[in-house]
Design an enzyme around this catalytic site. Structure first.
Site, PDB file in Angstrom:
ATOM      1  N   GLU A  67      -5.324   1.812  10.343  1.00  0.00           N
ATOM      2  CA  GLU A  67      -4.116   1.530   9.542  1.00  0.00           C
ATOM      3  C   GLU A  67      -3.243   2.787   9.453  1.00  0.00           C
ATOM      4  OE1 GLU A  67      -5.047  -0.524   5.853  1.00  0.00           O
ATOM      5  OE2 GLU A  67      -5.954  -2.190   6.952  1.00  0.00           O
ATOM      6  N   GLU A  72     -10.547  -6.183  10.881  1.00  0.00           N
ATOM      7  CA  GLU A  72     -10.717  -6.355   9.431  1.00  0.00           C
ATOM      8  C   GLU A  72     -10.111  -7.700   9.078  1.00  0.00           C
ATOM      9  OE1 GLU A  72      -9.654  -3.241   6.657  1.00  0.00           O
ATOM     10  OE2 GLU A  72     -10.251  -1.696   8.100  1.00  0.00           O
TER      11      GLU A  72
HETATM   12  O1  AHR Z   1     -11.792  -3.121   3.845  1.00  0.00           O
HETATM   13  C1  AHR Z   1     -11.207  -2.374   2.835  1.00  0.00           C
HETATM   14  C2  AHR Z   1      -9.967  -1.613   3.294  1.00  0.00           C
HETATM   15  O2  AHR Z   1      -8.963  -2.500   3.651  1.00  0.00           O
HETATM   16  C3  AHR Z   1     -10.130  -0.736   4.503  1.00  0.00           C
HETATM   17  O3  AHR Z   1     -10.662   0.503   4.192  1.00  0.00           O
HETATM   18  C4  AHR Z   1      -8.722  -0.595   4.991  1.00  0.00           C
HETATM   19  O4  AHR Z   1      -8.641  -0.369   6.375  1.00  0.00           O
HETATM   20  C5  AHR Z   1      -8.071  -1.892   4.573  1.00  0.00           C
HETATM   21  O5  AHR Z   1      -6.849  -1.700   3.982  1.00  0.00           O
END
Ligand code: AHR
Length: 524
Positions: free
Chosen positions: A196, A328
């Site tokens: 990110e 994610e």
């Molecule tokens: O999964 C939790 C968080 O969500 C991670 O650390 C991040 O990459 C995302 O914003």
């Protein structure tokens, strides 16, 4: 008067029958039609140094009274082995861009305590570091997906980390690894370059990130001599976390013109299901059908999100060389009352199981481009497979979905024609059913059916051609309520049960209960 009463009771009877009338979904599939491979890496997981995901969830230390192998809890390992987890992403997430690997290697007593500034500023003993992660990966039979620190690290630091893990030659770092108990180089299947980077990874512009990406891609490499050709480590660039496509445009456009000196194999994509947006407010227990509907509506956006990004990727990469890696995803609900908000602890209900099946089906339908995904997260954090509390452990409804989907790992997608129908409730319209089919390496056909309707069962009438099917058997996952959960005290409220299905003259017939996930094997 008697006649009026009789006709009234007749009408009531008709209404009662109508009220419970079953819906029917007609499906048809030709088992000889083969689509893309449903890559087993779509069933990957994510284990960040966050809350109790690693510490307590995996790592209890060798001196713990909780049964463990070299500090890694045995109950969790046994449960995960059964899922054949293809890959595990570690150490983050946002944590990755503040992680300095050197603090997590060597004798435990000499490792410095640091602060986990990404997640609550808690003290991190660094006792779960690179060698412990690799031990865990080997114990569960999975593959490593490491995210290197771009935000606060350097290309040299990342390059040395890869050398520590993968060099076979007697370099100083390979010797150090051997001295730490691991003479043979590790296999690292995947390397994420930042996380990110448009936000917690350094709030970079796409152009700035691209300049970093090129440098990391050029200088951070896998030195394991066994990892060449088809088993080479895949490099994954930071991709979008929002529906807009500018970031993807910039990165893919640059990729199209890349020269020999840099490259990447996958573009990451992050998307969480948050029924009411940010900050998250949907509870993970004690909710009703309205929240259920909103959450599923929100999760189905994944399909449109993927399409948007794929359109851009297709423009610059029509041969689909670069995989879309949804590393994610999952439900992000409000923290469980009484827990530390930085630990992202939530319960996991039947709703989450249904949400998982819908997403896995979406990924499978995009399998020509989406070749890897990592649910967030593995243990005790967000949409977890497993919850632990000291020595106690419970498997969540999402865990059971992953177990039921095992036959889809590396199976060949078979298109299913069906009218999903609709369910209207509380101003929300959802498809009534979803379906996925695939053939495994042994030629067996597998059919998954999700019934999203919270109240009505659905009769399934599936016409199967392209294969003579003689018998069918399967499992269904459902529970009394949309918010049914498994707890440490009552661990088996949401567990799969056998379901009966009939096959006659090339047609499969079964009834799927409301709010359920069903997987059927069809045998020739
Ligand atoms: O999964 C939790 C968080 O969500 C991670 O650390 C991040 O990459 C995302 O914003």
């Amino acid at each position: 008067m008697r006649r009026i009463l009789l006709s009234l009771s007749f009408m009531v009877a008709i209404l009662a029958v109508r009220g419970t009338a079953q819906e029917t979904a007609h499906l048809s599939l030709d088992a000889s039609k083969a689509g893309a491979k449903i890559d087993r890496n779509l069933f990957g997981q994510f284990a960040e140094n966050l809350g109790h995901g690693l510490y307590e969830g995996i790592w209890v230390g060798p001196d713990s009274t909780i049964p463990n192998t070299r500090g890694i809890r045995k109950d969790v390992v046994t449960a995960l082995q059964a899922l054949k987890v293809p890959n595990v992403r570690w150490p983050g997430g946002c944590f990755a861009d503040q992680y300095h690997w050197r603090k997590g290697v060597g004798p435990a007593a000499q490792r410095p305590a640091t602060l986990n500034s990404a997640w609550g500023g808690v003290v991190d003993s660094n006792s779960f570091g690179t060698d412990e992660f690799m031990d865990f990966i080997q114990q569960i039979g999975s593959e490593a997906y490491v995210s290197v620190n771009v935000g606060s690290g350097t290309p040299q630091e990342a390059s040395e980390w890869l050398e520590y893990m993968t060099a076979a030659a007697p370099t100083a770092l390979a010797k150090e690894r051997a001295a730490n108990g691991h003479p043979a180089p590790y296999t690292v299947g995947f390397m994420g370059i930042g996380n990110e980077s448009w936000s917690c990874g350094g709030d970079m512009t796409a152009d700035y990130y691209l300049s970093q990406l090129k440098i990391y891609s050029r200088f951070v490499n896998n030195d394991n001599p066994a990892q060449t050709g088809p088993s080479k480590m895949l490099k994954i660039a930071v991709g979008p976390g929002f529906p807009e496509t500018e970031w993807t445009e910039a990165v893919m456009k640059a990729w199209q013109h890349h020269d020999w000196s840099w490259d990447f194999d996958g573009l990451s994509l992050h998307w969480y299901t948050t029924a009411n947006g940010w900050p998250v407010s949907t509870p993970s227990t004690g909710f009703g059908v309205e929240d259920y509907g909103k959450t599923l509506k929100s999760t189905l956006f994944m399909d449109e999100f993927l399409r948007k990004q794929e359109t851009v990727m297709d423009k610059y990469d029509p041969q689909k060389k670069v995989a879309l890696v949804v590393d994610e995803w999952g439900a992000w609900h409000a923290p469980l009352p009484g827990t530390n908000k930085d630990c992202l602890v939530q319960q996991n209900s039947l709703r989450d199981a249904i949400l998982a099946s819908l997403n896995l089906n979406i990924f499978a339908r995009h399998a020509d481009r989406v070749r890897m995904a990592n649910i967030a997260q593995m243990i005790n954090v967000l949409q977890a497979m497993i919850l632990t509390d000291k020595e106690k452990m419970v498997l969540t409804p999402t865990y059971y979905v992953y177990r039921m989907y095992l036959p889809f790992q590396d199976a060949t997608f078979v298109p299913v024609d069906f009218d999903p129908g609709t369910v209207h409730r509380d101003g929300i319209t959802l498809p009534r059913v979803d379906a996925l089919a695939a053939r495994d390496a042994s030629g067996k056909l597998w059919l998954e059916i999700t019934n999203l309707d919270p109240e009505k069962p659905v009769d399934i009438d599936a016409e199967i051609t392209g294969m003579a099917v003689k018998s069918a058997k399967g499992e269904i996952l459902t529970a009394p309520a949309v918010d049914s959960v498994n707890t440490f005290a009552v661990p088996n409220s949401v567990v799969p049960k056998p379901v009966s299905a009939k096959v006659k003259n090339g047609r499969l017939a079964l009834t799927v209960e409301p709010k359920s996930v069903t997987v059927i094997s069809l045998e020739p």
